[in-house]
Design a protein around this motif. Sequence first.
Motif, PDB file in Angstrom:
ATOM      1  N   HIS A  19      -3.597   0.669  -3.205  1.00  0.00           N
ATOM      2  CA  HIS A  19      -3.286  -0.751  -2.986  1.00  0.00           C
ATOM      3  C   HIS A  19      -2.638  -1.305  -4.249  1.00  0.00           C
ATOM      4  CE1 HIS A  19      -5.430  -1.241   0.897  1.00  0.00           C
ATOM      5  NE2 HIS A  19      -5.988  -0.129   0.467  1.00  0.00           N
ATOM      6  N   ALA A  20      -1.317  -1.171  -4.343  1.00  0.00           N
ATOM      7  CA  ALA A  20      -0.604  -1.556  -5.566  1.00  0.00           C
ATOM      8  C   ALA A  20      -0.539  -3.075  -5.714  1.00  0.00           C
ATOM      9  CB  ALA A  20       0.795  -0.957  -5.561  1.00  0.00           C
ATOM     10  N   LEU A  21      -0.364  -3.794  -4.608  1.00  0.00           N
ATOM     11  CA  LEU A  21      -0.414  -5.266  -4.632  1.00  0.00           C
ATOM     12  C   LEU A  21      -1.396  -5.715  -3.572  1.00  0.00           C
ATOM     13  CD1 LEU A  21       3.315  -6.426  -5.014  1.00  0.00           C
ATOM     14  CD2 LEU A  21       1.593  -6.141  -6.800  1.00  0.00           C
ATOM     15  N   VAL A  59       0.869  -1.178   0.000  1.00  0.00           N
ATOM     16  CA  VAL A  59       0.000   0.000   0.000  1.00  0.00           C
ATOM     17  C   VAL A  59       0.899   1.219   0.000  1.00  0.00           C
ATOM     18  CG1 VAL A  59      -1.848   1.208   1.205  1.00  0.00           C
ATOM     19  CG2 VAL A  59      -1.718  -1.288   1.345  1.00  0.00           C
ATOM     20  N   TYR A  60       0.702   2.093  -0.967  1.00  0.00           N
ATOM     21  CA  TYR A  60       1.406   3.380  -0.982  1.00  0.00           C
ATOM     22  C   TYR A  60       0.481   4.418  -0.357  1.00  0.00           C
ATOM     23  CZ  TYR A  60       4.596   1.412  -4.538  1.00  0.00           C
ATOM     24  OH  TYR A  60       5.510   0.658  -5.224  1.00  0.00           O
ATOM     25  N   GLY A  61       1.015   5.270   0.492  1.00  0.00           N
ATOM     26  CA  GLY A  61       0.213   6.345   1.076  1.00  0.00           C
ATOM     27  C   GLY A  61      -0.718   5.824   2.160  1.00  0.00           C
ATOM     28  N   SER A  70      -0.674  -1.216 -17.722  1.00  0.00           N
ATOM     29  CA  SER A  70      -0.009  -0.146 -16.985  1.00  0.00           C
ATOM     30  C   SER A  70      -0.729   0.081 -15.659  1.00  0.00           C
ATOM     31  CB  SER A  70      -0.033   1.111 -17.854  1.00  0.00           C
ATOM     32  OG  SER A  70       0.574   2.148 -17.165  1.00  0.00           O
ATOM     33  N   GLY A  71       0.050   0.192 -14.583  1.00  0.00           N
ATOM     34  CA  GLY A  71      -0.548   0.429 -13.266  1.00  0.00           C
ATOM     35  C   GLY A  71      -1.023  -0.833 -12.565  1.00  0.00           C
ATOM     36  N   SER A  72      -0.773  -2.017 -13.157  1.00  0.00           N
ATOM     37  CA  SER A  72      -1.266  -3.266 -12.560  1.00  0.00           C
ATOM     38  C   SER A  72      -0.416  -3.728 -11.382  1.00  0.00           C
ATOM     39  CB  SER A  72      -1.337  -4.369 -13.619  1.00  0.00           C
ATOM     40  OG  SER A  72      -0.072  -4.556 -14.223  1.00  0.00           O
ATOM     41  N   GLY A  73       0.803  -3.168 -11.249  1.00  0.00           N
ATOM     42  CA  GLY A  73       1.641  -3.537 -10.104  1.00  0.00           C
ATOM     43  C   GLY A  73       2.920  -4.268 -10.478  1.00  0.00           C
ATOM     44  N   LYS A  74       3.282  -4.292 -11.770  1.00  0.00           N
ATOM     45  CA  LYS A  74       4.479  -5.024 -12.223  1.00  0.00           C
ATOM     46  C   LYS A  74       5.755  -4.509 -11.543  1.00  0.00           C
ATOM     47  CE  LYS A  74       3.873  -3.877 -16.573  1.00  0.00           C
ATOM     48  NZ  LYS A  74       2.612  -3.125 -16.508  1.00  0.00           N
ATOM     49  N   SER A  75       5.948  -3.187 -11.616  1.00  0.00           N
ATOM     50  CA  SER A  75       7.185  -2.616 -11.055  1.00  0.00           C
ATOM     51  C   SER A  75       7.212  -2.790  -9.555  1.00  0.00           C
ATOM     52  CB  SER A  75       7.304  -1.123 -11.375  1.00  0.00           C
ATOM     53  OG  SER A  75       7.105  -0.916 -12.726  1.00  0.00           O
ATOM     54  N   THR A  76       6.067  -2.583  -8.925  1.00  0.00           N
ATOM     55  CA  THR A  76       6.001  -2.761  -7.471  1.00  0.00           C
ATOM     56  C   THR A  76       6.394  -4.189  -7.111  1.00  0.00           C
ATOM     57  OG1 THR A  76       4.250  -1.106  -7.308  1.00  0.00           O
ATOM     58  CG2 THR A  76       4.473  -2.648  -5.470  1.00  0.00           C
ATOM     59  N   LEU A  77       5.843  -5.165  -7.830  1.00  0.00           N
ATOM     60  CA  LEU A  77       6.161  -6.565  -7.553  1.00  0.00           C
ATOM     61  C   LEU A  77       7.651  -6.812  -7.717  1.00  0.00           C
ATOM     62  CD1 LEU A  77       5.367  -9.476  -6.924  1.00  0.00           C
ATOM     63  CD2 LEU A  77       4.801  -9.790  -9.341  1.00  0.00           C
TER      64      LEU A  77
END
Length: 258
Positions: free
Chosen positions: A29-31, A20-22, A50-57
């Motif tokens: 809720h990114a993941l 969770v960011y912020g 885009s925005g699905s959470g790839k980079s966060t993962l």
Amino acid sequence: MTTPDATASPAVRARGLTKVYGEGAAAVHALAGVDVDFHAGAFTAIMGPSGSGKSTLMHLLAGLDTVTSGTVHLGDTELTKLDDDALTLLRRHRIGFVFQSFNLLPMFTAEQNILLPLELAGHKVDREWFDTLVETLALRERLDHRPSELSGGQQQRVAIARALIARPEVVFADEPTGNLDSRSGAEVLSFLRRSVRELGRTVIMVTHDPAAAAYADRVVLIADGRIAGQIDDPTPESVLAGLDALRSLETPVQGPVR
Ligand code: ADP
């Protein structure tokens, strides 16, 4: 070709991963609870809108960011238990990175850039492995060149050799062809695939490009911060179909990911 052994313990494993960011009303809720395994000796692509959470993962799997909850294991080591210093050491010794922007040091030659991780880790150069990488990545003629004297594709091949030189357990590639024309991109992807099939390495690549994902052994699909399915032996067509299915159905494409 090295066939990954699905029964072997995974190189990287995530369970119940959330991010969770912020806070409060601004929380993102990114993941939202990711369970996924990445097998050793395999080339896996992570794909999703885009925005699905790839980079966060990817950042959580590589110990580049802290999880909100859940666990990440690299081999037998639980990353999510380590403090910053231990994580820095783990990234230096056990993980390789390939970035979209190459991130080579401009004042160093290709050879010096490739050897840098060993210098940082205080390890001796294994000349045989260095030669294997240089041959596999077709860099022999370029070793004395500085990055400004190399094409984008050549720079990315240097970055791949740098990522592999310390024989990391896993290499994370973040949109590795994002700054390349399609021909150099295809070349770089072929080299990444060779490093898995011929050199037995483990690569996890984030991409939004179905053609790039098709070079992998397996595509893990992510949507809205959740694993949404997987595609084995992907082709550009099957990846596109998988992404389309995500958009229209939002149901798993090929069963659970283990
Ligand atoms: P992808 O790589 O699939 O495009 P990301 O992992 O970058 O997706 O982002 C997932 C979600 O988290 C998006 O809604 C994005 O806006 C949000 N996000 C990513 N990084 C941050 C951050 N540092 N602060 C706040 N929100 C973020």
